[in-house]
Design a protein around this motif. Structure first.
Motif, PDB file in Angstrom:
ATOM      1  N   ALA A  28       0.843  -1.195   0.000  1.00  0.00           N
ATOM      2  CA  ALA A  28       0.000   0.000   0.000  1.00  0.00           C
ATOM      3  C   ALA A  28       0.877   1.243   0.000  1.00  0.00           C
ATOM      4  N   PRO A  29       0.372   2.322  -0.612  1.00  0.00           N
ATOM      5  CA  PRO A  29       1.111   3.588  -0.553  1.00  0.00           C
ATOM      6  C   PRO A  29       1.033   4.194   0.842  1.00  0.00           C
ATOM      7  N   VAL A  30       2.019   4.995   1.173  1.00  0.00           N
ATOM      8  CA  VAL A  30       2.073   5.633   2.491  1.00  0.00           C
ATOM      9  C   VAL A  30       0.794   6.421   2.766  1.00  0.00           C
ATOM     10  N   SER A  31       0.284   7.128   1.772  1.00  0.00           N
ATOM     11  CA  SER A  31      -0.923   7.936   1.980  1.00  0.00           C
ATOM     12  C   SER A  31      -2.105   7.076   2.425  1.00  0.00           C
ATOM     13  N   GLU A  32      -2.239   5.896   1.854  1.00  0.00           N
ATOM     14  CA  GLU A  32      -3.321   4.985   2.257  1.00  0.00           C
ATOM     15  C   GLU A  32      -3.100   4.451   3.664  1.00  0.00           C
ATOM     16  N   LEU A  33      -1.858   4.135   3.992  1.00  0.00           N
ATOM     17  CA  LEU A  33      -1.552   3.629   5.333  1.00  0.00           C
ATOM     18  C   LEU A  33      -1.805   4.691   6.394  1.00  0.00           C
ATOM     19  N   ALA A  34      -1.517   5.939   6.075  1.00  0.00           N
ATOM     20  CA  ALA A  34      -1.657   7.028   7.045  1.00  0.00           C
ATOM     21  C   ALA A  34      -3.111   7.446   7.247  1.00  0.00           C
ATOM     22  N   GLN A  35      -3.941   7.263   6.238  1.00  0.00           N
ATOM     23  CA  GLN A  35      -5.309   7.793   6.226  1.00  0.00           C
ATOM     24  C   GLN A  35      -6.133   7.459   7.476  1.00  0.00           C
ATOM     25  N   PRO A  36      -6.152   6.223   7.972  1.00  0.00           N
ATOM     26  CA  PRO A  36      -7.016   5.946   9.126  1.00  0.00           C
ATOM     27  C   PRO A  36      -6.483   6.450  10.470  1.00  0.00           C
ATOM     28  N   HIS A  37      -5.295   6.998  10.484  1.00  0.00           N
ATOM     29  CA  HIS A  37      -4.677   7.404  11.756  1.00  0.00           C
ATOM     30  C   HIS A  37      -4.776   8.915  11.924  1.00  0.00           C
ATOM     31  N   ARG A  64       6.538   9.814  -7.340  1.00  0.00           N
ATOM     32  CA  ARG A  64       6.307  10.530  -6.076  1.00  0.00           C
ATOM     33  C   ARG A  64       5.618   9.665  -5.033  1.00  0.00           C
ATOM     34  N   ILE A  65       5.352   8.419  -5.379  1.00  0.00           N
ATOM     35  CA  ILE A  65       4.595   7.550  -4.475  1.00  0.00           C
ATOM     36  C   ILE A  65       5.516   6.515  -3.847  1.00  0.00           C
ATOM     37  N   ARG A  66       5.455   6.434  -2.521  1.00  0.00           N
ATOM     38  CA  ARG A  66       6.217   5.426  -1.784  1.00  0.00           C
ATOM     39  C   ARG A  66       5.272   4.283  -1.420  1.00  0.00           C
ATOM     40  N   ILE A  67       5.612   3.079  -1.873  1.00  0.00           N
ATOM     41  CA  ILE A  67       4.812   1.884  -1.609  1.00  0.00           C
ATOM     42  C   ILE A  67       5.507   1.056  -0.538  1.00  0.00           C
ATOM     43  N   CYS A  68       4.735   0.641   0.462  1.00  0.00           N
ATOM     44  CA  CYS A  68       5.269  -0.186   1.549  1.00  0.00           C
ATOM     45  C   CYS A  68       4.793  -1.620   1.382  1.00  0.00           C
ATOM     46  N   ARG A  69       5.685  -2.550   1.715  1.00  0.00           N
ATOM     47  CA  ARG A  69       5.393  -3.979   1.661  1.00  0.00           C
ATOM     48  C   ARG A  69       5.816  -4.615   2.970  1.00  0.00           C
ATOM     49  N   LEU A  70       5.055  -5.605   3.389  1.00  0.00           N
ATOM     50  CA  LEU A  70       5.387  -6.358   4.590  1.00  0.00           C
ATOM     51  C   LEU A  70       6.510  -7.340   4.281  1.00  0.00           C
ATOM     52  N   ARG A  71       7.398  -7.523   5.233  1.00  0.00           N
ATOM     53  CA  ARG A  71       8.472  -8.509   5.100  1.00  0.00           C
ATOM     54  C   ARG A  71       8.124  -9.670   6.029  1.00  0.00           C
ATOM     55  N   PRO A  72       7.484 -10.721   5.522  1.00  0.00           N
ATOM     56  CA  PRO A  72       6.979 -11.807   6.367  1.00  0.00           C
ATOM     57  C   PRO A  72       8.068 -12.572   7.120  1.00  0.00           C
ATOM     58  N   GLU A  73       9.295 -12.522   6.630  1.00  0.00           N
ATOM     59  CA  GLU A  73      10.361 -13.233   7.344  1.00  0.00           C
ATOM     60  C   GLU A  73      10.587 -12.666   8.747  1.00  0.00           C
ATOM     61  N   THR A  74      10.250 -11.394   8.946  1.00  0.00           N
ATOM     62  CA  THR A  74      10.397 -10.800  10.277  1.00  0.00           C
ATOM     63  C   THR A  74       9.378 -11.395  11.234  1.00  0.00           C
ATOM     64  N   ALA A  75       8.154 -11.589  10.775  1.00  0.00           N
ATOM     65  CA  ALA A  75       7.136 -12.244  11.614  1.00  0.00           C
ATOM     66  C   ALA A  75       7.582 -13.659  11.959  1.00  0.00           C
TER      67      ALA A  75
END
Length: 112
Positions: A28-37, A64-75
């Motif tokens: 998800a893009p940072v803007s989407e992640l930030a929206q509910p907070h 201009r868009i930063r996309i974040c991804r989960l790194r499941p190996e950390t979990a």
């Protein structure tokens, strides 16, 4: 890879846990992640930095868009550590149960 302290530090805040939960559904893009907070973007970005330092997320910039991804190996690392702790404590509790059973069957009766 991050150490356990930074991995668990990433989980220590409800905002960061919510970001991890959201990213479990996909990037998800940072803007989407930030929206509910309910916080300013610079404050939210600090949470993302903690998650990146802890190895929970990876981000890539496309234009201009930063996309974040989960790194499941950390979990998996956190789960592995928790599993070892669970095994350790289960073994300790089993020994305590055995000790208490031995003490309770030591010839004393509850009817006395």
């Amino acid at each position: 890879m991050a150490n356990l302290d930074s991995i668990f530090h990433g989980l220590a805040d409800p905002t960061r846990r919510a970001v991890i939960a959201r990213l479990a559904r996909g990037p998800a893009p940072v803007s989407e992640l930030a929206q509910p907070h309910d916080m300013a973007l610079p404050s939210f970005l600090k949470h993302l930095k903690v998650l990146e330092a802890g190895g929970w997320i990876q981000s890539d910039k496309t234009g201009r868009i930063r996309i974040c991804r989960l790194r499941p190996e950390t979990a998996a690392l956190a789960e592995d550590w928790l599993g070892r702790q669970r095994s350790l404590w289960e073994a300790r509790l089993d020994r305590l149960d055995a000790l208490l059973a031995t003490m309770n069957s030591g010839g004393e009766s509850d009817d006395a």
